[in-house]
Enzyme design. Structure first.
Site, mmCIF file in Angstrom:
data_model
loop_
_atom_site.group_PDB
_atom_site.id
_atom_site.type_symbol
_atom_site.label_atom_id
_atom_site.label_comp_id
_atom_site.label_asym_id
_atom_site.label_seq_id
_atom_site.Cartn_x
_atom_site.Cartn_y
_atom_site.Cartn_z
ATOM 1 N N ASP A 56 -3.279 2.882 11.066
ATOM 2 C CA ASP A 56 -2.682 3.699 12.009
ATOM 3 C C ASP A 56 -1.394 4.457 11.429
ATOM 4 O O ASP A 56 -1.254 4.200 10.182
ATOM 5 C CB ASP A 56 -2.127 2.959 13.288
ATOM 6 C CG ASP A 56 -1.162 1.770 13.042
ATOM 7 O OD1 ASP A 56 -0.593 1.751 11.986
ATOM 8 O OD2 ASP A 56 -1.038 0.898 13.941
ATOM 9 N N CYS A 107 1.482 2.067 9.175
ATOM 10 C CA CYS A 107 0.697 1.220 8.061
ATOM 11 C C CYS A 107 1.717 0.767 7.045
ATOM 12 O O CYS A 107 1.836 -0.204 6.623
ATOM 13 C CB CYS A 107 -0.686 1.859 7.638
ATOM 14 S SG CYS A 107 -0.448 3.312 6.769
ATOM 15 N N HIS A 146 -3.303 5.730 3.216
ATOM 16 C CA HIS A 146 -3.473 4.259 3.829
ATOM 17 C C HIS A 146 -2.470 3.230 2.763
ATOM 18 O O HIS A 146 -3.013 3.215 1.765
ATOM 19 C CB HIS A 146 -4.595 3.554 4.490
ATOM 20 C CG HIS A 146 -4.612 2.435 5.043
ATOM 21 N ND1 HIS A 146 -3.955 2.380 6.211
ATOM 22 C CD2 HIS A 146 -4.840 1.200 4.805
ATOM 23 C CE1 HIS A 146 -3.945 1.172 6.612
ATOM 24 N NE2 HIS A 146 -4.492 0.337 5.787
#
Length: 291
Positions: free
Chosen positions: A152, A155, A271
């Protein structure tokens, strides 16, 4: 005994019904075989051709036997003609040549887009696998392994939170990050640049950005990591598959927090993950005073 005309009409209606049932069966067969399975699709086409040929031969034989039984019944021609009209009336309206061309082009375009999407998925899976293998090798040499963090907009903060030995919320980390950046605007503003144009943002733009760091789900990056090293008084290192380890906050002498930066980890884009020792244990030092 039923007269020839009635019997002939009944036979033609049955032929019409059997043809419709066969088309329904063929459609179900086509739906059950994926387009990607070329061998099964090839066999499917052979099976469809065989079923259609068998039905055509069966109906033709029945018609020939009927004509042998009633060779001189001229009234059957009108019945046959009426049934042919009925068959035509039950068919969808004919498309013009231009419409058929447009439909063929649309089908080809859909198939092309499906092929492109499939290639992109395969490439992404390949890149993801190679990236994870490289990261695993880098971490393994340091007796570490990757620890998954939920995908999300938080992170990066969650990865930091995961490694701290004291309890802190993501909201708290965001708040201290945004406030520190606003208080030290001159340290950050020169690096606050529009990534698309390369133009520097104004002070007002930067202050609004810092407010978003605190109040929204804005993704974190190097500016926020730089602020966090000062807030936590701890260096942070970022491990990537195809780049040297990035160390931020080298002026601090505590054991660094270690993040993994992945380019292909998820469909949303980049990410951050955390790390953990191959034998479970905490990473980080004593809790600093958050100012």
């Amino acid at each position: 005994m039923e007269d020839p005309q009635s019997e002939h009409q009944r036979m033609l209606r049955r032929h019409h019904r059997e043809k419709k049932e066969l088309q329904t069966q063929i459609q179900a067969m086509k739906s059950s075989v994926p387009k990607s399975d070329k061998e099964k699709r090839k066999q499917l086409l052979l099976d469809v051709a065989r079923l259609e040929a068998e039905m055509k031969q069966k109906h033709q034989q029945e018609m020939e036997k009927f004509q042998e039984r009633f060779p001189n019944n001229s009234s059957l021609d009108s019945v046959t003609e009426d049934m042919a009209k009925m068959n035509l009336e039950n068919q969808p309206p004919r498309l013009s040549k231009a419409q058929r061309r447009r439909e063929r082009r649309a089908v080809r375009e859909r198939e092309r887009q499906e092929r492109v999407a499939e290639v992109e998925r395969e490439l992404l899976a390949t890149f993801r696998r190679e990236e994870e293998e490289k990261i695993a090798a880098i971490l393994g040499a340091r007796n570490l392994e990757m620890k998954a963090i939920p995908v999300d907009c938080h992170c990066m903060y969650r990865a930091i939170q995961d490694q701290l030995v004291f309890s802190v919320t993501v909201e708290n980390l965001r708040c201290h990050t945004g406030n520190y950046m606003q208080k030290h605007i001159n340290d950050f503003l020169p690096f606050f640049i529009d990534p698309e144009t390369g133009n520097a943002y104004s002070r007002d733009d930067f202050m609004r950005y810092c407010d978003d760091v605190v109040r929204s789900e804005l993704w974190g990056g190097q500016l926020e990591l730089r602020a966090l090293t000062h807030v936590l008084q701890t260096p942070i290192e970022v491990i990537q598959a195809d780049a040297p380890v990035l160390v931020i906050g080298e002026e601090y002498f505590k054991k660094p927090l270690t993040l993994v930066y992945l380019h292909y980890a998820c469909d949303l884009g980049e990410h951050y993950n955390s790390v953990k020792p191959l034998e479970a244990g905490a990473i980080g030092g004593a809790a600093p005073l958050l100012s």
